[in-house]
Design a protein around this motif. Sequence first.
Motif, PDB file in Angstrom:
ATOM      1  N   GLU A  94       8.188  10.656  -2.789  1.00 19.29           N
ATOM      2  CA  GLU A  94       7.052  10.146  -3.570  1.00 19.29           C
ATOM      3  C   GLU A  94       6.521   8.845  -2.968  1.00 19.29           C
ATOM      4  O   GLU A  94       5.297   8.657  -2.875  1.00 19.29           O
ATOM      5  N   ALA A  95       7.413   7.959  -2.549  1.00 22.25           N
ATOM      6  CA  ALA A  95       6.990   6.708  -1.917  1.00 22.25           C
ATOM      7  C   ALA A  95       6.271   6.997  -0.598  1.00 22.25           C
ATOM      8  O   ALA A  95       5.231   6.385  -0.298  1.00 22.25           O
ATOM      9  N   GLU A  96       6.816   7.923   0.175  1.00 24.78           N
ATOM     10  CA  GLU A  96       6.176   8.288   1.452  1.00 24.78           C
ATOM     11  C   GLU A  96       4.809   8.907   1.190  1.00 24.78           C
ATOM     12  O   GLU A  96       3.846   8.642   1.915  1.00 24.78           O
ATOM     13  N   TRP A  97       4.692   9.739   0.153  1.00 20.68           N
ATOM     14  CA  TRP A  97       3.412  10.386  -0.190  1.00 20.68           C
ATOM     15  C   TRP A  97       2.356   9.322  -0.499  1.00 20.68           C
ATOM     16  O   TRP A  97       1.232   9.371   0.005  1.00 20.68           O
ATOM     17  N   ARG A  98       2.733   8.339  -1.334  1.00 18.50           N
ATOM     18  CA  ARG A  98       1.791   7.266  -1.680  1.00 18.50           C
ATOM     19  C   ARG A  98       1.424   6.460  -0.431  1.00 18.50           C
ATOM     20  O   ARG A  98       0.255   6.092  -0.240  1.00 18.50           O
ATOM     21  N   ALA A  99       2.399   6.176   0.416  1.00 15.81           N
ATOM     22  CA  ALA A  99       2.133   5.421   1.638  1.00 15.81           C
ATOM     23  C   ALA A  99       1.223   6.206   2.582  1.00 15.81           C
ATOM     24  O   ALA A  99       0.328   5.629   3.213  1.00 15.81           O
ATOM     25  N   THR A 100       1.423   7.524   2.662  1.00 16.99           N
ATOM     26  CA  THR A 100       0.574   8.363   3.508  1.00 16.99           C
ATOM     27  C   THR A 100      -0.853   8.375   2.973  1.00 16.99           C
ATOM     28  O   THR A 100      -1.813   8.267   3.748  1.00 16.99           O
ATOM     29  N   GLU A 101      -1.013   8.484   1.655  1.00 14.01           N
ATOM     30  CA  GLU A 101      -2.358   8.448   1.069  1.00 14.01           C
ATOM     31  C   GLU A 101      -3.038   7.110   1.372  1.00 14.01           C
ATOM     32  O   GLU A 101      -4.230   7.075   1.677  1.00 14.01           O
ATOM     33  N   ALA A 102      -2.294   6.016   1.293  1.00 15.08           N
ATOM     34  CA  ALA A 102      -2.853   4.697   1.607  1.00 15.08           C
ATOM     35  C   ALA A 102      -3.245   4.617   3.085  1.00 15.08           C
ATOM     36  O   ALA A 102      -4.294   4.052   3.427  1.00 15.08           O
TER      37      ALA A 102
END
Length: 150
Positions: A94-102
């Motif tokens: 989930e953290a990686e997903w948010r970072a990828t979206e950013a």
Amino acid sequence: MLAAMDSQIESLYTERGVEGVRPRFAYPLIRLAHTGPLTIRELADSLDRSHSAMSQTVSAMRREGLVDTEPGADARTRRIILTDRGRDLVPFLEAEWRATEAAVAELDDEVPCPLSAVVTELERALARRPMRDRILSHLEGSLPDPAPRP
């Protein structure tokens, strides 16, 4: 380009000690963590993926010990469930997903046309005329038939 981006995400996983996880596993694992067990069809529909693609992804995740199956509502269906390993990885994913979206938003700010807009326009163009048809129009008359008919 997408393969190169996925490769870099995968290398980030490896650097963080997350082995055997591919970027395409993140969204299904996150979805299962939030919804609980789903059939392949339900999971595919919830992520707007084809049944075939999701079946292949689930098989790969199962080989890596991220998911398992349990009997479904009838003898023909199986429900996909997270294993302990899969569940333990969800906060990182989930953290990686948010970072990828950013990171994608950051890229969108750096280029003249947002990546999401380019993808949408490519999808529309391919809906109007599929890639197969485009390739065939360029092949016609330029290559011999690979399997001549008797």
